[in-house]
Design a protein around this motif. Structure first.
Motif: not given
Length: 259
Positions: A42-46, A98-105, A75-85
């Protein structure tokens, strides 16, 4: 089990788990490993939907409770947008909570081949190894779906093994390499058991995956060590491999208690 996938899509955000997701502590619940892969998908599709070329480089999952064999709303949300990070958050809602909360850098890629180094030695290739049935230790459809090939006979708290599956993550959908790889990483805690799961419980409440390169789709290699502390806690640590060598590390914190 007639389905050839772990999940079937319901709509843009919702997925139905098949019986192949069940186990391992309770066959009436979802094993976290395929759900972790689904969240990564889901994160990759977003990411692709936004036209981002940044690469998922760290995934951290907090497992907030039991994972019912019920539809998942991610549900996927961008917390910190950026061009390189960029920092992205995904929440998997199951049975109305909510059963799982995930964050991805997500990080920008560049050519660092000239300074590459520090990787662990490669594992014995899976084609040279014999399958081993983990269903002798663990119930459920997820474990039964795996092709598991240890590099040597598993020892208490120590195993290096390869994992793959012929099942799709989501029926009829193409899945990126990170999601396909993560679909098997949480199984690390079940391949190097320190004590029999019929006598002790040691479920993990989280999973953190760090990647120093994008894995190739195919086999997931887990070089895993499990430690139990003296006060009810443990850690499962894995060096992650694909067939070309090391791709990163994973950690899981365990709550350890007798049955």
């Amino acid at each position: 089990m007639s389905s050839g996938s772990y999940y079937e899509r319901i709509d843009e955000q919702r997925y139905k788990p098949t019986p192949h997701t069940s186990g391992a502590w309770n066959p009436a619940e979802q094993h976290f490993s395929p759900l972790g892969g689904l969240i990564a998908h889901a994160i990759d599709l977003d990411r692709r939907g936004r036209g981002s070329e940044l690469a998922v480089s760290r995934l951290s999952f907090d497992i907030l409770g039991k994972l019912a064999l019920d539809e998942c709303d991610i549900r996927v949300e961008v917390i910190r947008p950026g061009r390189t990070i960029e920092l992205v958050e995904a929440v998997a809602v199951i049975a109305g909570r909510p059963a799982v909360r995930a964050r991805a850098w997500l990080l920008a890629l560049g050519d660092t081949a000239a300074v590459e180094g520090g990787q662990a030695p490669p594992l014995t290739p899976p084609a040279e190894l014999e399958p081993w049935s983990a269903s002798e230790l663990w119930p459920g459809g997820y474990i039964a779906s795996l092709d598991l090939r240890p590099c040597a006979p598993p020892q208490p708290g120590r195993t290096a093994a390869w994992i793959s599956s012929t099942l799709d993550l989501v029926q009829g959908e193409s899945v990126g390499p990170v999601a396909a790889f993560v679909t098997h990483v949480d199984a690390a805690n079940g391949i190097a058991v320190r004590r029999p799961p019929t006598e002790w419980m040691f479920p993990n409440v989280d999973l953190t995956v760090h990647l120093d390169r994008t894995p190739q789709i195919g086999w997931t290699g887990l070089d895993t060590t499990v430690t139990f502390g003296p006060d009810g806690r443990g850690i499962t640590s894995s060096v992650l491999h694909d067939v070309h060598g090391q791709v990163g590390h994973a950690q899981q914190i365990l709550t350890v208690r007798p049955l």
